[in-house]
Scaffold this active site. Sequence first.
Site, PDB file in Angstrom:
ATOM      1  CE  LYS A 109     -28.845  -1.249   4.586  1.00 48.49           C
ATOM      2  NZ  LYS A 109     -29.896  -0.284   4.623  1.00 48.49           N
ATOM      3  CE1 TYR A 145     -33.445  -4.721   4.148  1.00 47.00           C
ATOM      4  CE2 TYR A 145     -31.771  -5.123   2.228  1.00 47.00           C
ATOM      5  CZ  TYR A 145     -31.873  -4.487   3.362  1.00 47.00           C
ATOM      6  OH  TYR A 145     -31.283  -3.941   4.541  1.00 47.00           O
ATOM      7  CG  ASN A 170     -30.001   2.857   5.890  1.00 42.19           C
ATOM      8  OD1 ASN A 170     -29.733   2.512   5.359  1.00 42.19           O
ATOM      9  ND2 ASN A 170     -31.737   2.810   6.242  1.00 42.19           N
ATOM     10  CG  HIS A 194     -30.146  -4.889   7.850  1.00 41.23           C
ATOM     11  ND1 HIS A 194     -30.976  -4.965   7.843  1.00 41.23           N
ATOM     12  CD2 HIS A 194     -29.614  -6.190   8.638  1.00 41.23           C
ATOM     13  CE1 HIS A 194     -32.313  -5.103   8.291  1.00 41.23           C
ATOM     14  NE2 HIS A 194     -31.016  -6.677   8.617  1.00 41.23           N
ATOM     15  CD  GLU A 247     -32.144  -9.712   8.647  1.00 44.41           C
ATOM     16  OE1 GLU A 247     -31.367  -9.747   9.679  1.00 44.41           O
ATOM     17  OE2 GLU A 247     -33.456  -9.233   9.325  1.00 44.41           O
TER      18      GLU A 247
END
Length: 139
Positions: A10, A50, A113, A116, A127
């Site tokens: 990310k 998402y 965080n 993913h 995905e």
Amino acid sequence: MFEKTLVLIKPDGVKRKLIGKIITFYEDKNLIISSLKMIRANDKIVEQHYVEHKDKPFFSDLINYLTEGNIVAMVIEGENAINLVRKINGATDPLTADMGSIRGMFGIEKQRNLVHASDNIDNAEREIKLWFPKVENEK
């Protein structure tokens, strides 16, 4: 079982110059990075990614976070890749993540965080098709 999974580094991981360190975690566990690209994601792809969080109060913050900078998208393959990658990444909250995991070592906060990873085979397939449409079509 030999599996493929999607991993995203990310924007916070990219900005903090952790790309190489994060990739090393996967390679050290004998996983194969079969596709890799750095992109600036747009709202459309992140919203599709998402989609299960669409009606949750944090959805717009999640979209803003994932579109604020570059992302490294990877297809990672290997034995039990999905569960292994999730173990390597560690719990979402760095305070509860194993200290030897990516989030345990480098995580600062729960919302930003670093990485993913797909959570099951169906989501991994969906995905990967979303982030690497040409890779899927080459089969």
